[in-house]
Design a protein around this motif. Sequence first.
Motif, short mmCIF file in Angstrom:
data_model
loop_
_atom_site.label_atom_id
_atom_site.label_comp_id
_atom_site.label_asym_id
_atom_site.label_seq_id
_atom_site.Cartn_x
_atom_site.Cartn_y
_atom_site.Cartn_z
N ALA A 163 0.70 -0.93 -0.47
CA ALA A 163 -0.02 0.34 0.03
C ALA A 163 0.86 1.26 0.21
O ALA A 163 0.62 2.19 -0.62
CB ALA A 163 -1.27 -0.17 1.49
N LEU A 164 2.39 1.55 0.60
CA LEU A 164 2.59 2.07 0.92
C LEU A 164 3.32 2.81 0.05
O LEU A 164 3.91 3.77 -1.34
CB LEU A 164 3.76 2.00 1.84
N LEU A 165 3.54 1.80 -1.04
CA LEU A 165 4.43 1.57 -2.92
C LEU A 165 3.50 1.94 -3.54
O LEU A 165 3.89 2.86 -4.68
CB LEU A 165 4.34 0.10 -2.75
N PHE A 166 2.21 2.15 -3.01
CA PHE A 166 1.45 2.17 -4.68
C PHE A 166 0.84 3.63 -4.50
O PHE A 166 1.02 4.34 -4.94
CB PHE A 166 0.36 1.39 -4.36
N LYS A 167 0.89 4.27 -3.24
CA LYS A 167 0.31 5.48 -2.71
C LYS A 167 2.08 6.48 -2.45
O LYS A 167 1.12 7.34 -3.41
CB LYS A 167 0.21 5.70 -1.18
N GLN A 168 3.55 5.96 -2.37
CA GLN A 168 4.56 7.09 -2.44
C GLN A 168 4.67 6.93 -4.57
O GLN A 168 5.39 7.69 -4.68
CB GLN A 168 5.59 6.52 -2.05
N TYR A 169 4.88 5.42 -4.79
CA TYR A 169 5.29 5.69 -5.91
C TYR A 169 4.57 5.15 -7.51
O TYR A 169 4.60 4.07 -7.63
CB TYR A 169 6.53 4.29 -5.88
N PRO A 170 2.87 5.10 -7.92
CA PRO A 170 1.93 5.46 -8.83
C PRO A 170 2.92 4.72 -9.96
O PRO A 170 2.00 3.61 -10.39
CB PRO A 170 1.22 6.02 -8.68
N GLU A 171 3.59 4.97 -10.15
CA GLU A 171 3.69 4.92 -11.85
C GLU A 171 4.65 3.31 -11.84
O GLU A 171 5.31 3.39 -13.06
CB GLU A 171 5.50 6.26 -11.92
#
Length: 308
Positions: free
Chosen positions: A132-140
């Motif tokens: 979840a943190l990955l997708f929120k911080q680095y959605p690309e």
Amino acid sequence: MNKKPLIISTDPGIDDIAAMTISFFAKELDVRMIVPTWGNVQLEYTLQNTLNLEKFLHTKVPVVVGANQPLVAPMISAASVHGKIGIAGFDFEEADRSLVKPGLAATVMAEEIKNSPEKVTLLGIGPLTDYALLFKQYPEVKENIDQIVIMGGNIGRGNHSPLAEYNIAGDPEAAQVVFHSGLPIKVAPLEIGNKAHLTQDQMSKVKECGEVGNMLYSLFSHIHEPDGDPRIKIYDPTAVGILLHPEMFTLKKANVEIELRGQFTYGASVINFMDQEHANAEIATDVDLDQFSKWFIDSIKNSDQGRE
């Protein structure tokens, strides 16, 4: 054969140990990184358990320290099932921290995914905080992710609360972020782990699979199921099974939402097979038990043979 690049988020935990072991030595997989997170037990234990397993298996997969608590929810524990440090039943030799790669998990995962020539698969066999943190911080990074395979959630009754499965109940907000990522998701729910059990005779065959088999036999022999069921249930490896051999499973599309507000249903997985228009995941609803048990035992043999 082109191996599938794989990142594993895990909270070992006994069945996590089995899932990682199989993944390390599967000829189809290239495990790029392990991200131990809080979950079955506290992060200090899940991290050390990961490192100890790698020392035992003689593997050198980089380890990145994951989250030490959920995004919002109070922390829970499964120490009563897995033992205080998460791996009751086998004494691993303690490893040093030479495999630990510095940096925040979301950032290190993002760099690995962006730089990978092939799309990366994410395997989530614990609370989904770090994804979840990955997708929120680095959605690309989503552009270079092939799929997410999760062990978690439940179609019917839960194992943490009446309606919530442990991995999702551990961080419901994180799970909701992941299910709304827009990426292809396959799910091995609680019911599949309940079905994908091994008999005592089959566990004896696991024990015969060299030092790796003996290690896993010792661990699984010390699981204490809350319901007292004597069968050896194989939860997290079912997600690896779906990744490698989806033909062993019946998969059905569904819309998955995570309950975030209910007083008695917080963390419940609302799996709606009727809402095909908004389907955001494929849910395993059945497993060929004969195929699965044979694959599991063969995978342990392969792991023992691959351990140098």
